[in-house]
Motif scaffolding. Structure first.
Motif, PDB file in Angstrom:
ATOM      1  N   UNK A 152      41.157  52.101  39.248  1.00  0.00           N
ATOM      2  CA  UNK A 152      39.875  52.072  38.554  1.00  0.00           C
ATOM      3  C   UNK A 152      39.824  51.105  37.380  1.00  0.00           C
ATOM      4  N   UNK A 153      40.922  50.431  37.098  1.00  0.00           N
ATOM      5  CA  UNK A 153      40.943  49.507  35.945  1.00  0.00           C
ATOM      6  C   UNK A 153      42.203  48.642  36.026  1.00  0.00           C
ATOM      7  N   UNK A 154      42.242  47.615  35.166  1.00  0.00           N
ATOM      8  CA  UNK A 154      43.451  46.801  35.012  1.00  0.00           C
ATOM      9  C   UNK A 154      43.976  46.961  33.587  1.00  0.00           C
ATOM     10  N   UNK A 155      43.029  47.054  32.679  1.00  0.00           N
ATOM     11  CA  UNK A 155      43.369  47.125  31.259  1.00  0.00           C
ATOM     12  C   UNK A 155      44.206  48.366  30.941  1.00  0.00           C
ATOM     13  N   UNK A 156      45.255  48.156  30.171  1.00  0.00           N
ATOM     14  CA  UNK A 156      46.084  49.273  29.716  1.00  0.00           C
ATOM     15  C   UNK A 156      47.151  49.717  30.706  1.00  0.00           C
ATOM     16  N   UNK A 157      47.114  49.193  31.939  1.00  0.00           N
ATOM     17  CA  UNK A 157      48.138  49.604  32.916  1.00  0.00           C
ATOM     18  C   UNK A 157      49.473  48.964  32.579  1.00  0.00           C
ATOM     19  N   UNK A 158      50.551  49.692  32.911  1.00  0.00           N
ATOM     20  CA  UNK A 158      51.895  49.121  32.742  1.00  0.00           C
ATOM     21  C   UNK A 158      52.349  48.615  34.113  1.00  0.00           C
ATOM     22  N   UNK A 181      43.652  40.302  31.532  1.00  0.00           N
ATOM     23  CA  UNK A 181      42.794  41.470  31.704  1.00  0.00           C
ATOM     24  C   UNK A 181      43.290  42.686  30.912  1.00  0.00           C
ATOM     25  N   UNK A 182      44.283  42.470  30.054  1.00  0.00           N
ATOM     26  CA  UNK A 182      44.678  43.548  29.140  1.00  0.00           C
ATOM     27  C   UNK A 182      45.717  44.518  29.669  1.00  0.00           C
ATOM     28  N   UNK A 183      46.409  44.170  30.771  1.00  0.00           N
ATOM     29  CA  UNK A 183      47.506  45.031  31.233  1.00  0.00           C
ATOM     30  C   UNK A 183      48.774  44.689  30.451  1.00  0.00           C
ATOM     31  N   UNK A 184      49.719  45.633  30.433  1.00  0.00           N
ATOM     32  CA  UNK A 184      51.016  45.361  29.798  1.00  0.00           C
ATOM     33  C   UNK A 184      51.987  44.982  30.905  1.00  0.00           C
ATOM     34  N   UNK A 185      52.468  43.752  30.879  1.00  0.00           N
ATOM     35  CA  UNK A 185      53.301  43.273  31.980  1.00  0.00           C
ATOM     36  C   UNK A 185      54.762  43.189  31.555  1.00  0.00           C
ATOM     37  N   UNK A 217      52.927  52.023  35.937  1.00  0.00           N
ATOM     38  CA  UNK A 217      51.880  52.428  36.885  1.00  0.00           C
ATOM     39  C   UNK A 217      51.941  51.614  38.168  1.00  0.00           C
ATOM     40  N   UNK A 218      52.484  50.413  38.067  1.00  0.00           N
ATOM     41  CA  UNK A 218      52.550  49.501  39.221  1.00  0.00           C
ATOM     42  C   UNK A 218      53.954  48.904  39.280  1.00  0.00           C
TER      43      UNK A 218
END
Ligand code: NCD
Length: 315
Positions: A152-158, A181-185, A217-218
């Motif tokens: 449901x989103x990209x932002x904030x995901x680890x 897009x604000x994810x933590x990579x 998360x991914x």
């Protein structure tokens, strides 16, 4: 919101609204691709040439399907087995094709930067289907679409990207897209398979799978790009699998709902355990392939929208 570029050469430099535009447009094609009648006339009269100097299964087929489902004429040229060389010959090939007035050229080439060079010589729109270890923008877009639909989103995901980061254009494009897009990579790899100063790309660096996967998360696994390696980058495949291959034991460190991703082609027993790859409760590898067609339809549609109405020949 508009996509302001003539070409799609990389994710680097795209803005969040441009990425969202491409993803939203892709979403519209997902349902169409699940129907019995998959065809639309949006690209009627347009010509697409797919020019691949490297082997491919997913990217080439999905671009071809994408063009055909939009009603365009699509020609696929596979020259990996011919004696075509880089430099002048690449430009000559591009100029020859340009003389036939294609609207879009989709190009894959083993040299980083080759697709950009080619794009400067032709009148049509150019899509980068992967240039060396540099970028593979449509792969990052299809990965993002898969993630966004599931989470449901990209932002904030680890997001943990694991394996051969050094040689991977998929990693580079994904790092640009996800950080934009604000994810933590995080990147997780042995030191030998990381570019120097990789943290400048805005990622956290890990050399240990348990630490790198903790709370993610991914989990995105990458193939060892042996075709781009000169010499040995890992002591042995067995040792690499032991330390960096994705198994249930290592996955236990990630979040309970973590998704498993892989751009393909997979090397089972090298970067990923077969049972994990086939765990379709958590592995979205087949979904990534499905999203690939929708994303490529969106890219073709958006780029042809931007083409000038009448082409001024500059042969
Ligand atoms: C990737 C590529 O070609 O960069 N494959 C793909 O396009 N799905 C990854 C790879 O070859 O390992």
């Amino acid at each position: 919101m508009q996509y302001r570029h003539r070409h799609l050469l990389g994710i680097e430099g795209l803005t969040p609204p441009e990425i969202i535009l491409l993803l939203d447009q892709s979403e519209r094609f997902v349902e169409q691709n699940r129907r019995a009648d998959k065809k639309q006339a949006l690209l009627n009269g347009r010509t697409i040439i797919i020019l691949f100097f490297e082997s491919s299964t997913r990217t080439r087929t999905s671009f071809e399907l994408a063009g055909k489902r939009l009603g365009a004429d699509v020609i696929t040229m596979s020259i990996a087995t011919s004696s075509v060389r880089k430099g002048e010959t690449l430009i000559d090939t591009a100029m020859t094709l340009n003389a036939m007035h294609p609207d879009v050229l989709v190009v894959r080439h083993p040299a980083s930067g080759a697709v950009k060079l080619l794009s400067e010589k032709v009148n049509c729109a150019v899509i980068n289907g992967g240039d060396g270890s540099h970028e593979h923008p449509t792969q990052a877009l299809l990965d993002a679409l898969t993630i966004r639909r599931r989470m449901g989103r990209l932002s904030g995901l680890k997001v943990a990207i694991c394996g051969d980061i050094l040689h991977s254009r998929v990693a580079r494009s994904n790092i640009h897209l996800l950080t934009t897009m604000g994810a933590q990579v995080r990147v997780v790899a042995p030191r030998t398979l990381l570019p120097s100063a990789v943290e400048r790309l805005g990622v956290e660096v890990y050399h240990d799978m348990a630490q790198g996967l903790a709370g993610c998360d991914i989990v995105m696994m990458l193939r060892l790009q042996t075709e781009r390696m000169q010499g040995n980058f890992v002591p042995s495949i067995r040792e690499y699998f032991h330390f960096f291959g994705l198994t249930y034991e290592k996955l236990a460190e990630a979040s309970d709902e973590a998704l498993i991703m892989h751009p393909g082609p997979m090397n089972r027993g090298v970067e990923i355990d077969s049972v994990v790859a086939d765990d379709y409760g958590r592995s979205v590898i087949r979904e990534q392939v499905e999203m690939g067609v929708a994303v490529r339809m969106a890219c073709l549609e958006i780029l042809t929208r931007n083409l000038p109405r009448s082409d001024t020949p500059n042969l």
